[in-house]
Design an enzyme around this catalytic site. Sequence first.
Site, mmCIF file in Angstrom:
data_model
loop_
_atom_site.group_PDB
_atom_site.id
_atom_site.type_symbol
_atom_site.label_atom_id
_atom_site.label_comp_id
_atom_site.label_asym_id
_atom_site.label_seq_id
_atom_site.Cartn_x
_atom_site.Cartn_y
_atom_site.Cartn_z
ATOM 1 N N ARG A 1 24.575 36.045 43.112
ATOM 2 C CA ARG A 1 23.644 35.343 42.208
ATOM 3 C C ARG A 1 23.737 35.830 40.761
ATOM 4 N NH1 ARG A 1 20.655 36.095 46.806
ATOM 5 N NH2 ARG A 1 20.549 34.185 48.036
ATOM 6 N N LYS B 1 29.906 28.919 28.299
ATOM 7 C CA LYS B 1 30.258 27.881 29.276
ATOM 8 C C LYS B 1 31.339 28.435 30.206
ATOM 9 C CE LYS B 1 29.308 23.605 26.733
ATOM 10 N NZ LYS B 1 29.916 22.362 26.174
ATOM 11 N N GLU C 1 41.880 24.682 16.786
ATOM 12 C CA GLU C 1 40.433 24.920 16.925
ATOM 13 C C GLU C 1 39.901 25.725 15.726
ATOM 14 O OE1 GLU C 1 38.772 23.466 19.396
ATOM 15 O OE2 GLU C 1 40.162 23.277 21.097
ATOM 16 N N LYS D 1 31.017 29.179 15.550
ATOM 17 C CA LYS D 1 30.619 28.705 16.880
ATOM 18 C C LYS D 1 29.320 29.372 17.311
ATOM 19 C CE LYS D 1 31.889 27.570 21.575
ATOM 20 N NZ LYS D 1 32.897 27.413 22.616
ATOM 21 N N GLU E 1 23.780 22.368 24.538
ATOM 22 C CA GLU E 1 24.348 21.109 24.049
ATOM 23 C C GLU E 1 23.421 19.916 24.218
ATOM 24 O OE1 GLU E 1 28.559 20.682 24.555
ATOM 25 O OE2 GLU E 1 28.473 18.524 24.215
ATOM 26 N N ARG F 1 25.480 21.093 19.215
ATOM 27 C CA ARG F 1 26.686 21.697 19.807
ATOM 28 C C ARG F 1 27.790 20.664 19.999
ATOM 29 N NH1 ARG F 1 27.045 26.484 24.470
ATOM 30 N NH2 ARG F 1 29.314 26.560 24.475
ATOM 31 N N ASN G 1 32.871 19.135 19.443
ATOM 32 C CA ASN G 1 33.798 18.207 20.095
ATOM 33 C C ASN G 1 34.581 17.360 19.100
ATOM 34 O OD1 ASN G 1 32.961 19.076 22.613
ATOM 35 N ND2 ASN G 1 31.308 17.570 22.716
ATOM 36 N N HIS H 1 37.866 15.820 19.992
ATOM 37 C CA HIS H 1 38.054 16.014 21.431
ATOM 38 C C HIS H 1 37.986 14.736 22.249
ATOM 39 C CE1 HIS H 1 37.933 20.218 20.458
ATOM 40 N NE2 HIS H 1 38.050 20.577 21.719
ATOM 41 N N HIS I 1 41.049 14.343 24.380
ATOM 42 C CA HIS I 1 41.015 14.341 25.845
ATOM 43 C C HIS I 1 41.688 13.098 26.414
ATOM 44 C CE1 HIS I 1 37.373 17.291 26.111
ATOM 45 N NE2 HIS I 1 38.527 17.928 26.146
ATOM 46 N N HIS J 1 46.147 21.345 24.959
ATOM 47 C CA HIS J 1 44.805 20.937 24.537
ATOM 48 C C HIS J 1 44.653 20.928 23.004
ATOM 49 C CE1 HIS J 1 40.452 20.609 24.454
ATOM 50 N NE2 HIS J 1 40.426 21.687 23.675
HETATM 51 N N1 LIG Z 1 34.296 27.648 28.066
HETATM 52 C C1 LIG Z 1 34.511 27.025 26.945
HETATM 53 O O1 LIG Z 1 33.629 26.895 26.096
HETATM 54 C C2 LIG Z 1 35.878 26.470 26.688
HETATM 55 C C3 LIG Z 1 36.204 26.019 25.398
HETATM 56 C C4 LIG Z 1 37.497 25.583 25.178
HETATM 57 C C5 LIG Z 1 38.435 25.577 26.198
HETATM 58 N N2 LIG Z 1 38.084 26.021 27.452
HETATM 59 C C6 LIG Z 1 39.063 26.046 28.536
HETATM 60 O O2 LIG Z 1 40.090 26.945 28.186
HETATM 61 C C7 LIG Z 1 41.278 26.578 28.877
HETATM 62 C C8 LIG Z 1 42.446 26.648 27.929
HETATM 63 O O3 LIG Z 1 42.566 27.968 27.442
HETATM 64 P P1 LIG Z 1 43.963 28.521 26.942
HETATM 65 O O4 LIG Z 1 44.570 27.575 25.990
HETATM 66 O O5 LIG Z 1 43.732 29.916 26.531
HETATM 67 O O6 LIG Z 1 44.856 28.430 28.266
HETATM 68 P P2 LIG Z 1 45.376 29.522 29.312
HETATM 69 O O7 LIG Z 1 44.321 30.460 29.708
HETATM 70 O O8 LIG Z 1 46.068 28.778 30.381
HETATM 71 O O9 LIG Z 1 46.439 30.329 28.454
HETATM 72 C C9 LIG Z 1 47.570 29.639 27.974
HETATM 73 C C10 LIG Z 1 48.856 30.327 28.429
HETATM 74 O O10 LIG Z 1 49.044 31.492 27.650
HETATM 75 C C11 LIG Z 1 49.234 32.615 28.502
HETATM 76 N N3 LIG Z 1 48.677 33.759 27.770
HETATM 77 C C12 LIG Z 1 47.387 33.959 27.421
HETATM 78 N N4 LIG Z 1 47.274 35.046 26.667
HETATM 79 C C13 LIG Z 1 48.527 35.553 26.523
HETATM 80 C C14 LIG Z 1 49.069 36.657 25.823
HETATM 81 N N5 LIG Z 1 48.307 37.461 25.051
HETATM 82 N N6 LIG Z 1 50.392 36.882 25.915
HETATM 83 C C15 LIG Z 1 51.181 36.057 26.639
HETATM 84 N N7 LIG Z 1 50.742 34.981 27.299
HETATM 85 C C16 LIG Z 1 49.418 34.733 27.235
HETATM 86 C C17 LIG Z 1 48.555 32.274 29.778
HETATM 87 O O11 LIG Z 1 49.108 32.987 30.863
HETATM 88 C C18 LIG Z 1 48.852 30.781 29.874
HETATM 89 O O12 LIG Z 1 50.163 30.602 30.377
HETATM 90 C C19 LIG Z 1 41.037 25.186 29.447
HETATM 91 O O13 LIG Z 1 40.837 25.289 30.839
HETATM 92 C C20 LIG Z 1 39.753 24.736 28.760
HETATM 93 O O14 LIG Z 1 38.989 23.861 29.558
HETATM 94 C C21 LIG Z 1 36.830 26.458 27.687
HETATM 95 ZN ZN LIG Z 2 38.891 22.410 22.387
#
Ligand SMILES: NC(=O)c1ccc[n+]([C@@H]2O[C@H](COP(=O)([O-])OP(=O)(O)OC[C@H]3O[C@@H](n4cnc5c(N)ncnc54)[C@H](O)[C@@H]3O)[C@@H](O)[C@H]2O)c1
Ligand SMILES: [Zn+2]
Length: 380
Positions: free
Chosen positions: A130, A152, A194, A235, A245, A249, A253, A256, A260, A274
């Site tokens: 929990r 999030k 971003e 942010k 949101e 917030r 987007n 986005h 998307h 992305h």
């Molecule tokens: N929670 C939120 O508010 C929020 C906001 C934006 C995006 N997201 C989510 O984030 C995700 C995308 O995140 P991302 O772009 O970081 O993707 P990811 O976590 O898949 O990382 C991208 C790639 O980079 C590699 N990587 C990461 N750090 C590294 C490093 N220092 N050295 C070498 N390789 C490295 C990872 O292994 C992966 O292959 C999506 O699932 C999206 O929905 C969440």
């Molecule tokens: Zn984004």
Amino acid sequence: MTAPLKNTDPVTVDVALGERAYDIVIGRGVLASLGARVAALRPGARAAIVTDEYVATHWMRRTEASLLDAGIATSRIVVDEGEVSKSWEGIEYVCEQLIAAKVERNDLVIALGGGVVGDLAGFAAAILRRGVDFVQVPTSLLAQVDSSVGGKTGINSPQGKNLVGAFHQPLLVVADTAVLDTLSQRQFRAGYAEVAKYGVLGDEAFLAWLEVNHADIFAGGAAREHAIATSCRAKAAIVTRDERENGERALLNLGHTFGHALEAATGFSDRLYHGEGVAIGMVLAAEFSAELGMIAEADAARVKRHLAAAGLPTRLQDIAGFSQERIGADALMELMAQDKKVRRGRLTLILLKAVGQAVIVPDVEPLRVREFLARKLAGA
Ligand SMILES: NC(=O)c1ccc[n+]([C@@H]2O[C@H](COP(=O)([O-])OP(=O)(O)OC[C@H]3O[C@@H](n4cnc5c(N)ncnc54)[C@H](O)[C@@H]3O)[C@@H](O)[C@H]2O)c1
Ligand SMILES: [Zn+2]
């Protein structure tokens, strides 16, 4: 501000969420201080490090060393790289491993990785027993400026992205800018979209600073810390005013809804990261704003010029293979509708009333958007 910045001490951005307030510590080399910071916040806690296979090869050893030096017992859970891990199987695996590692209510989950690991490990922490505390150690630029801030967490459902999740704020975020040196250029660039977004949506002076300093951010100079800290502050300010949101917030987007739709149209594949979708989406939002007379054409051109200067795609035609597929405006409209932004036939879009001033426009006429997209698809 155009003067060159010197490397300095870590910057701390505080996220002022009352009793859920926490610090984001940003700086080159701050990973080494992770253990001491965690020990100070939760004396006696043990830490389970969740990471992915790529990040593990580069940064697991140093993360463990920092924790062990501070007397913190650790365990490790390594998931597959990529979005596939943000799944029911992924969350089941992480939760079962956490239970097997005997992580208890007073222990900690450490999310070491990009947004995938942050969302997955954060969600596991939210539901395990929990709720246990978790610390974010974001390792991608996107995670440092976006996904690690705001609480999030979640996974994808076969029916869509991020459909299952929880709000769960971390105890601490440690963003070591040197960790980004092992990230691929393309991933770094996608995260940069971003960063630029914060300028375009709410801070014209920051965008102007980025226009001058973006190369230093990529090169890893002191501008990198400043850009990340400014993004986190932007942010954090929005999130503290609207944690769940209900309003403002949504400005985050910007780009986005279009983005998307493009990600979906390309099957969420490596053809379009992305952040690349967001870059094209931001340009489309700016151009559509200009079309509605909300900003000048020159303003939209400025947004496009900066993203292109940073090496990001800015046109639909920049997506590999996109033109040949002949994806139509109707298909894109359909995908935008699935993005939950349509209510009673009207579309909600984040548009610009100035560069540095985004607004939520809740009643956009879909036909107008369709015509606009049709022209963009035809290469206008
Ligand atoms: N929670 C939120 O508010 C929020 C906001 C934006 C995006 N997201 C989510 O984030 C995700 C995308 O995140 P991302 O772009 O970081 O993707 P990811 O976590 O898949 O990382 C991208 C790639 O980079 C590699 N990587 C990461 N750090 C590294 C490093 N220092 N050295 C070498 N390789 C490295 C990872 O292994 C992966 O292959 C999506 O699932 C999206 O929905 C969440
Ligand atoms: Zn984004």
